[in-house]
Design a protein around this motif. Structure first.
Motif, mmCIF file in Angstrom:
data_model
loop_
_atom_site.group_PDB
_atom_site.id
_atom_site.type_symbol
_atom_site.label_atom_id
_atom_site.label_comp_id
_atom_site.label_asym_id
_atom_site.label_seq_id
_atom_site.Cartn_x
_atom_site.Cartn_y
_atom_site.Cartn_z
ATOM 1 N N LEU A 139 0.839 -1.198 0.000
ATOM 2 C CA LEU A 139 0.000 0.000 0.000
ATOM 3 C C LEU A 139 0.880 1.257 0.000
ATOM 4 N N ILE A 140 1.898 1.218 0.849
ATOM 5 C CA ILE A 140 2.800 2.373 0.955
ATOM 6 C C ILE A 140 3.543 2.603 -0.358
ATOM 7 N N ARG A 141 3.902 1.508 -1.029
ATOM 8 C CA ARG A 141 4.601 1.647 -2.329
ATOM 9 C C ARG A 141 3.634 1.989 -3.460
ATOM 10 N N GLY A 142 2.340 2.095 -3.135
ATOM 11 C CA GLY A 142 1.348 2.443 -4.150
ATOM 12 C C GLY A 142 0.990 1.299 -5.078
ATOM 13 N N GLU A 143 1.230 0.079 -4.649
ATOM 14 C CA GLU A 143 0.957 -1.082 -5.514
ATOM 15 C C GLU A 143 -0.467 -1.614 -5.341
ATOM 16 N N ILE A 144 -1.183 -1.073 -4.362
ATOM 17 C CA ILE A 144 -2.544 -1.561 -4.124
ATOM 18 C C ILE A 144 -3.528 -0.478 -4.533
ATOM 19 N N ASP A 145 -4.512 -0.883 -5.321
ATOM 20 C CA ASP A 145 -5.537 0.057 -5.724
ATOM 21 C C ASP A 145 -6.873 -0.667 -5.694
ATOM 22 N N ASP A 146 -7.332 -1.002 -4.495
ATOM 23 C CA ASP A 146 -8.576 -1.769 -4.376
ATOM 24 C C ASP A 146 -9.759 -0.877 -4.012
ATOM 25 N N GLY A 147 -9.521 0.452 -3.995
ATOM 26 C CA GLY A 147 -10.609 1.391 -3.717
ATOM 27 C C GLY A 147 -10.991 1.493 -2.245
ATOM 28 N N THR A 148 -10.339 0.676 -1.381
ATOM 29 C CA THR A 148 -10.681 0.718 0.047
ATOM 30 C C THR A 148 -9.428 0.922 0.893
ATOM 31 N N GLY A 149 -8.372 1.408 0.287
ATOM 32 C CA GLY A 149 -7.134 1.644 1.037
ATOM 33 C C GLY A 149 -6.482 0.365 1.525
ATOM 34 N N GLY A 150 -6.672 -0.700 0.783
ATOM 35 C CA GLY A 150 -5.992 -1.952 1.116
ATOM 36 C C GLY A 150 -6.829 -2.914 1.945
ATOM 37 N N TRP A 151 -7.936 -2.428 2.504
ATOM 38 C CA TRP A 151 -8.748 -3.289 3.369
ATOM 39 C C TRP A 151 -9.301 -4.499 2.620
ATOM 40 N N LYS A 152 -9.757 -4.269 1.391
ATOM 41 C CA LYS A 152 -10.357 -5.365 0.632
ATOM 42 C C LYS A 152 -9.315 -6.466 0.388
ATOM 43 N N ASP A 153 -8.126 -6.020 -0.058
ATOM 44 C CA ASP A 153 -7.042 -6.984 -0.298
ATOM 45 C C ASP A 153 -6.672 -7.722 0.988
ATOM 46 N N LEU A 154 -6.600 -6.962 2.064
ATOM 47 C CA LEU A 154 -6.232 -7.552 3.357
ATOM 48 C C LEU A 154 -7.234 -8.655 3.751
ATOM 49 N N TYR A 155 -8.510 -8.332 3.680
ATOM 50 C CA TYR A 155 -9.534 -9.307 4.055
ATOM 51 C C TYR A 155 -9.512 -10.523 3.129
ATOM 52 N N THR A 156 -9.364 -10.271 1.838
ATOM 53 C CA THR A 156 -9.348 -11.388 0.882
ATOM 54 C C THR A 156 -8.194 -12.333 1.185
ATOM 55 N N GLN A 157 -7.019 -11.748 1.408
ATOM 56 C CA GLN A 157 -5.837 -12.589 1.634
ATOM 57 C C GLN A 157 -5.907 -13.341 2.963
ATOM 58 N N LEU A 158 -6.420 -12.652 3.993
ATOM 59 C CA LEU A 158 -6.525 -13.325 5.291
ATOM 60 C C LEU A 158 -7.563 -14.452 5.237
ATOM 61 N N ASP A 159 -8.688 -14.187 4.574
ATOM 62 C CA ASP A 159 -9.703 -15.243 4.423
ATOM 63 C C ASP A 159 -9.106 -16.461 3.743
ATOM 64 N N LYS A 160 -8.363 -16.207 2.680
ATOM 65 C CA LYS A 160 -7.757 -17.312 1.929
ATOM 66 C C LYS A 160 -6.746 -18.059 2.815
ATOM 67 N N TYR A 161 -5.952 -17.270 3.539
ATOM 68 C CA TYR A 161 -4.948 -17.894 4.415
ATOM 69 C C TYR A 161 -5.623 -18.833 5.421
ATOM 70 N N PHE A 162 -6.678 -18.334 6.084
ATOM 71 C CA PHE A 162 -7.335 -19.155 7.110
ATOM 72 C C PHE A 162 -8.068 -20.352 6.485
ATOM 73 N N ASP A 163 -8.739 -20.119 5.349
ATOM 74 C CA ASP A 163 -9.472 -21.229 4.712
ATOM 75 C C ASP A 163 -8.515 -22.339 4.267
ATOM 76 N N ASP A 164 -7.423 -21.924 3.611
ATOM 77 C CA ASP A 164 -6.426 -22.917 3.164
ATOM 78 C C ASP A 164 -5.832 -23.652 4.358
ATOM 79 N N SER A 165 -5.478 -22.854 5.362
ATOM 80 C CA SER A 165 -4.819 -23.397 6.540
ATOM 81 C C SER A 165 -5.726 -24.393 7.270
ATOM 82 N N ALA A 166 -7.019 -24.053 7.348
ATOM 83 C CA ALA A 166 -7.965 -24.953 8.030
ATOM 84 C C ALA A 166 -7.968 -26.313 7.338
#
Ligand SMILES: [Zn+2]
Length: 309
Positions: A139-166
């Motif tokens: 986000l700081i490097r300006g590589e994220i443009d999800d329209g929510t300041g990175g929150w959408k990407d964060l939630y998507t990645q964490l959901d995937k991490y937990f689902d895969d991990s489970a």
């Protein structure tokens, strides 16, 4: 897909269920804390997010006891069963409470399980923290443009991490620990027998290179060690990431001093007792494989397996 499992090692379904449930609940717990942080201040780079992460990791630690409490009785019953098989082969009566009759044995199992649970939960905590750190950096490097300041990407990645991990982590812990319990039962029960003199590594079909190295003696035959010896000693370093307090990890000794398989996650090898030969011949023993604090090289892919398959 059916796997080659020559030794009837259990796949540990009850362990998988317990871990899967905890990991899925953690997804929800962290999400709630992050939602609160987001409500207070919309930026993922603010300290509120660090606070949420800290609270979550502290709560995560508390699951060590719960998971240990759920795993230990199951593992004791697996150890009892495999130990009983050895006892009947040696002509002894089966004993339902064979394993738990000795409180020291149960304590040793419980301590091992506690170590493994703590180590795994620590790893999950570190991996989640790393994920959040990576997204912030992007986000700081300006590589994220999800329209929510990175929150959408964060939630998507964490959901995937937990689902895969489970799925894969639960299956991995279940199979590895159920196999540890079964082999523990074999070793502990055989060690009580008077004419037991040692143990031989039983190589799983298609065993990986690391297991070939530990499981075979210098002559290429299955490694045979004396009753008092381990199969491998000092596997890998005692501590990893020494200089990073956040990621510093004290490796449980059960992963380093190998008295019986598993040598690694998903290991399907086993062991068999060696008794005094009836014909009076001499048994030649191998020395334990000494890894000297190094990891045992292995190029084989150790594939995760879906227990629901
Ligand atoms: Zn292996």
């Amino acid at each position: 897909m059916a796997e080659a499992n020559a030794f009837g090692l259990p796949n540990g379904q009850p362990i998988a269920s317990a871990w899967s449930r905890v990991i899925r609940n953690q997804k929800v717990a962290l999400r709630k804390l992050l939602d609160n942080a987001r409500f207070v201040n919309a930026s993922i780079v603010r300290s509120e997010v660090d606070g949420a992460l800290r609270v979550w990791r502290k709560d995560l630690d508390a699951f060590t006891d719960e998971l240990t409490g759920r795993m230990t009785p199951y593992m004791a019953s697996v150890a009892t069963r495999s130990g009983n098989a050895i006892r009947s082969r040696a002509g002894l009566r089966k004993a339902d409470d064979w394993f738990i009759r000795d409180p020291a044995r149960v304590q040793a199992l419980e301590a091992t399980v506690l170590d493994l649970c703590k180590d795994t939960l620590d790893t999950i905590g570190v991996e989640v923290a790393d994920k959040i750190a990576t997204i912030r950096a992007e986000l700081i490097r300006g590589e994220i443009d999800d329209g929510t300041g990175g929150w959408k990407d964060l939630y998507t990645q964490l959901d995937k991490y937990f689902d895969d991990s489970a799925k894969w982590r639960s299956a991995r812990i279940a199979r590895t620990e159920a196999s540890r319990a079964a082999n523990w039962g074999i070793r502990a029960s055989a060690e009580e027998l008077d004419d037991l003199i040692g143990f031989e590594w039983l190589m799983a079909p298609g065993a990986c290179e690391a297991c070939q190295r530990v499981g075979k003696g210098p002559g290429g035959n299955p490694r045979r060690v004396m009753k008092s010896d381990k199969f491998a000693t000092d596997v890998g370093p005692k501590i990893t990431n020494v200089d990073d307090p956040e990621r510093r990890r004290i490796i449980p000794e059960e992963y380093r001093q190998i008295a019986f398989p598993p040598l690694h996650p998903h290991c399907r090898c086993s062991l068999k007792p060696v008794f005094v030969p009836l014909n009076g011949s001499t048994v030649v023993f191998d020395r334990p494989y000494s890894a000297g604090g190094q990891y045992i090289p292995n190029t084989a892919e150790i594939a995760p397996l879906d227990l629901s398959a």
